[in-house]
Scaffold this motif. Structure first.
Motif, mmCIF file in Angstrom:
data_model
loop_
_atom_site.group_PDB
_atom_site.id
_atom_site.type_symbol
_atom_site.label_atom_id
_atom_site.label_comp_id
_atom_site.label_asym_id
_atom_site.label_seq_id
_atom_site.Cartn_x
_atom_site.Cartn_y
_atom_site.Cartn_z
ATOM 1 N N LEU A 68 4.147 -4.674 -10.440
ATOM 2 C CA LEU A 68 3.880 -3.257 -10.249
ATOM 3 C C LEU A 68 2.445 -2.956 -10.654
ATOM 4 C CD1 LEU A 68 7.155 -1.819 -11.867
ATOM 5 C CD2 LEU A 68 6.721 -2.278 -9.442
ATOM 6 N N ASN A 69 1.753 -2.131 -9.873
ATOM 7 C CA ASN A 69 0.363 -1.765 -10.176
ATOM 8 C C ASN A 69 0.220 -0.316 -10.621
ATOM 9 O OD1 ASN A 69 -0.191 -4.347 -9.315
ATOM 10 N ND2 ASN A 69 -1.637 -3.741 -7.686
ATOM 11 N N VAL A 70 1.288 0.488 -10.606
ATOM 12 C CA VAL A 70 1.225 1.915 -10.979
ATOM 13 C C VAL A 70 2.329 2.215 -11.972
ATOM 14 C CG1 VAL A 70 0.142 2.684 -8.827
ATOM 15 C CG2 VAL A 70 2.652 2.553 -8.996
ATOM 16 N N SER A 71 2.238 3.416 -12.570
ATOM 17 C CA SER A 71 3.249 3.851 -13.530
ATOM 18 C C SER A 71 3.694 5.264 -13.175
ATOM 19 C CB SER A 71 2.690 3.824 -14.953
ATOM 20 O OG SER A 71 1.544 4.650 -15.046
ATOM 21 N N ALA A 72 4.829 5.697 -13.724
ATOM 22 C CA ALA A 72 5.390 7.018 -13.412
ATOM 23 C C ALA A 72 4.421 8.118 -13.799
ATOM 24 C CB ALA A 72 6.720 7.200 -14.128
ATOM 25 N N GLY A 73 4.320 9.131 -12.966
ATOM 26 C CA GLY A 73 3.456 10.264 -13.190
ATOM 27 C C GLY A 73 2.073 10.087 -12.620
ATOM 28 N N GLN A 74 1.795 8.954 -12.035
ATOM 29 C CA GLN A 74 0.458 8.679 -11.515
ATOM 30 C C GLN A 74 0.333 9.225 -10.076
ATOM 31 O OE1 GLN A 74 -0.632 4.538 -11.787
ATOM 32 N NE2 GLN A 74 -2.461 4.805 -10.460
ATOM 33 N N LYS A 75 -0.846 9.796 -9.770
ATOM 34 C CA LYS A 75 -1.152 10.273 -8.422
ATOM 35 C C LYS A 75 -1.738 9.135 -7.611
ATOM 36 C CE LYS A 75 -0.243 14.742 -8.954
ATOM 37 N NZ LYS A 75 0.763 15.471 -8.140
ATOM 38 N N VAL A 76 -1.278 8.975 -6.415
ATOM 39 C CA VAL A 76 -1.802 7.936 -5.536
ATOM 40 C C VAL A 76 -2.214 8.558 -4.220
ATOM 41 C CG1 VAL A 76 -0.436 6.085 -6.586
ATOM 42 C CG2 VAL A 76 0.509 7.408 -4.676
ATOM 43 N N SER A 77 -3.066 7.865 -3.498
ATOM 44 C CA SER A 77 -3.533 8.307 -2.183
ATOM 45 C C SER A 77 -3.116 7.287 -1.137
ATOM 46 C CB SER A 77 -5.050 8.470 -2.179
ATOM 47 O OG SER A 77 -5.433 9.471 -3.102
ATOM 48 N N HIS B 293 0.837 -1.209 0.000
ATOM 49 C CA HIS B 293 0.000 0.000 0.000
ATOM 50 C C HIS B 293 0.875 1.264 0.000
ATOM 51 C CE1 HIS B 293 -3.558 -2.458 0.930
ATOM 52 N NE2 HIS B 293 -2.766 -3.114 1.798
ATOM 53 N N ALA B 294 0.312 2.302 -0.593
ATOM 54 C CA ALA B 294 0.988 3.609 -0.555
ATOM 55 C C ALA B 294 0.937 4.144 0.871
ATOM 56 C CB ALA B 294 0.303 4.581 -1.504
ATOM 57 N N VAL B 295 2.095 4.509 1.442
ATOM 58 C CA VAL B 295 2.163 4.991 2.839
ATOM 59 C C VAL B 295 1.465 6.334 2.965
ATOM 60 C CG1 VAL B 295 3.733 5.684 4.695
ATOM 61 C CG2 VAL B 295 4.269 3.707 3.265
ATOM 62 N N HIS B 296 1.591 7.192 1.925
ATOM 63 C CA HIS B 296 0.982 8.507 1.957
ATOM 64 C C HIS B 296 0.715 8.939 0.523
ATOM 65 C CE1 HIS B 296 -0.153 12.212 3.957
ATOM 66 N NE2 HIS B 296 0.643 12.932 3.166
ATOM 67 N N SER B 297 -0.168 9.907 0.449
ATOM 68 C CA SER B 297 -0.502 10.367 -0.902
ATOM 69 C C SER B 297 0.674 11.092 -1.535
ATOM 70 C CB SER B 297 -1.717 11.293 -0.849
ATOM 71 O OG SER B 297 -1.436 12.432 -0.052
ATOM 72 N N ILE C 257 7.617 6.882 -4.787
ATOM 73 C CA ILE C 257 6.536 7.866 -4.631
ATOM 74 C C ILE C 257 7.136 9.103 -3.963
ATOM 75 C CG2 ILE C 257 4.334 8.386 -3.565
ATOM 76 C CD1 ILE C 257 3.661 5.430 -3.673
ATOM 77 N N THR C 258 6.964 10.251 -4.616
ATOM 78 C CA THR C 258 7.457 11.528 -4.063
ATOM 79 C C THR C 258 6.301 12.261 -3.401
ATOM 80 O OG1 THR C 258 9.122 11.676 -5.808
ATOM 81 C CG2 THR C 258 8.602 13.697 -4.590
ATOM 82 N N LEU C 259 6.496 12.571 -2.085
ATOM 83 C CA LEU C 259 5.455 13.260 -1.319
ATOM 84 C C LEU C 259 5.498 14.761 -1.610
ATOM 85 C CD1 LEU C 259 5.849 11.381 2.107
ATOM 86 C CD2 LEU C 259 4.492 10.740 0.071
#
Length: 355
Positions: free
Chosen positions: A301-310, A263-267, A285-287
């Motif tokens: 991997l479930n995400v790609s570069a440039g994607q916003k996550v929460s 899981h993403a630790v933070h958005s 992931i850059t906060l």
């Protein structure tokens, strides 16, 4: 009173015609001075020596008696001794032999008084003279006694005044000491009370700070999440070992079965997602504050570069890709994107998470 001898006749040896004041040959009349015609002599005076100097001797005798009486009085006053009674000699014989001595100022009165007392006492002039002289000495003695008593009274009164002043000063000193002691005790009590109050305030402030921090972390924890729900920590930050190229472990290892969701630790924003050599498949992931979170050794991997996550989004799955000995998630934290990371466990605790 005896008369003076007649003055001799005086004749001028010069010619009266040659004298500007006229003839000098004349007869002087006899001059008998009386008490009314003679001005009394004041101060020092000399008595003409007559008949072998007996008048002068009588004068010296009278002065000697007066001096003796005065000396006795002074000795009594200075020594504090009882009055001394002096006896005066009988001067009747002197009066008989010196009839003209009665005319002398001062001496005549003394001789007359002595003879009167001698006549009254029936020939016992010694005792009469003693009574006359004893009266002033007794008076002097009483005066000395009264003066000594007055001096003693003044000394006692002064001593009592000084003692009262000393007692008053001692009383004031004692009162001031008591007041100072009371003030010191009050100050000590006040200081102790202030310290206690300050300690209580500090303790209350510390407790309030802890509560506020707990509330902040609780609120912050809602926006942060541990990367793996079920795991076992198998490696900590700084752990030394030859298997790491830096010589020590640079992250925190969450051991879990392959395929466990990550899981993403933070958005934040995904800045990298792909193969990274010894890290295997890695997602970065850059906060918003610039901190980079590295998720390594993924199996997929479930995400790609440039994607916003929460917070809580699944970004991949646990695997054993790269330089590993078993399936686990290797997590690194790089504040500001620095190449050297920090302890992920401490960073997570600061955000209310306990790995």
């Amino acid at each position: 009173m005896a008369s003076n001898r007649p003055a001799p006749e005086f004749s001028s040896s010069k010619d009266p015609s040659n004298d500007a004041f006229g003839p000098r040959s004349e007869t002087w009349e006899e001059w008998n001075p009386t008490e009314d015609s003679v001005r009394p002599v004041r101060g020092r005076h000399r008595v003409a020596r007559q008949r072998g100097g007996l008048a002068r001797s009588s004068t010296v005798l009278g002065v000697g008696v007066i001096a003796a009486v005065g000396a006795g009085g002074i000795a009594t006053a200075q020594g504090g001794k009882p009055a001394v009674h002096l006896s005066l000699p009988d001067l009747s014989s002197v009066k008989d032999s010196l009839p003209e001595a009665a005319s002398l100022p001062g001496v005549g009165a003394l001789i007359s008084g002595g003879s009167a007392q001698s006549g009254d006492s029936g020939g016992s002039g010694g005792s009469g003279g003693s009574d006359t002289a004893a009266t002033p000495l007794t008076t002097v003695g009483n005066g000395t006694s009264d003066a000594g008593e007055a001096l003693r009274t003044r000394i006692l009164a002064q001593a009592e005044t000084q003692q009262d002043a000393a007692d008053a000063a001692a009383q004031r000193a004692a009162e001031e000491a008591a007041a100072q002691q009371a003030a010191d005790e009050a100050a000590a009590k006040q200081e102790a009370a202030d310290k206690k109050q300050a300690a209580e305030k500090k303790k209350a402030a510390e407790e309030a700070r802890k509560r506020a921090e707990a509330e902040r972390l609780a609120e912050l924890a809602k926006s942060y999440k541990l990367p793996v729900a079920s795991y076992t920590l198998t490696g900590t930050f700084g752990q030394p070992g030859a298997m790491w190229s830096s010589g020590y472990h640079t992250g925190l290892d969450f051991a879990a079965p392959t395929g466990t969701p990550i899981h993403a630790v933070h958005s934040g924003t995904v800045t990298e997602a792909g193969w990274a050599g010894a890290y295997g498949y890695r997602t970065i992931i850059t906060l918003d504050d610039g901190t980079e979170l590295w998720f390594c050794h993924q199996s997929s991997l479930n995400v790609s570069a440039g994607q916003k996550v929460s917070t809580g989004d699944v970004i991949g799955r646990v695997g054993a890709t790269g330089n590993v000995t078993g399936p686990h998630l290797h997590l690194e934290v790089h504040p500001g994107g620095d190449a050297t990371g920090i302890d992920p466990a401490a960073w997570l605790r600061e955000r209310g998470l306990t790995p």
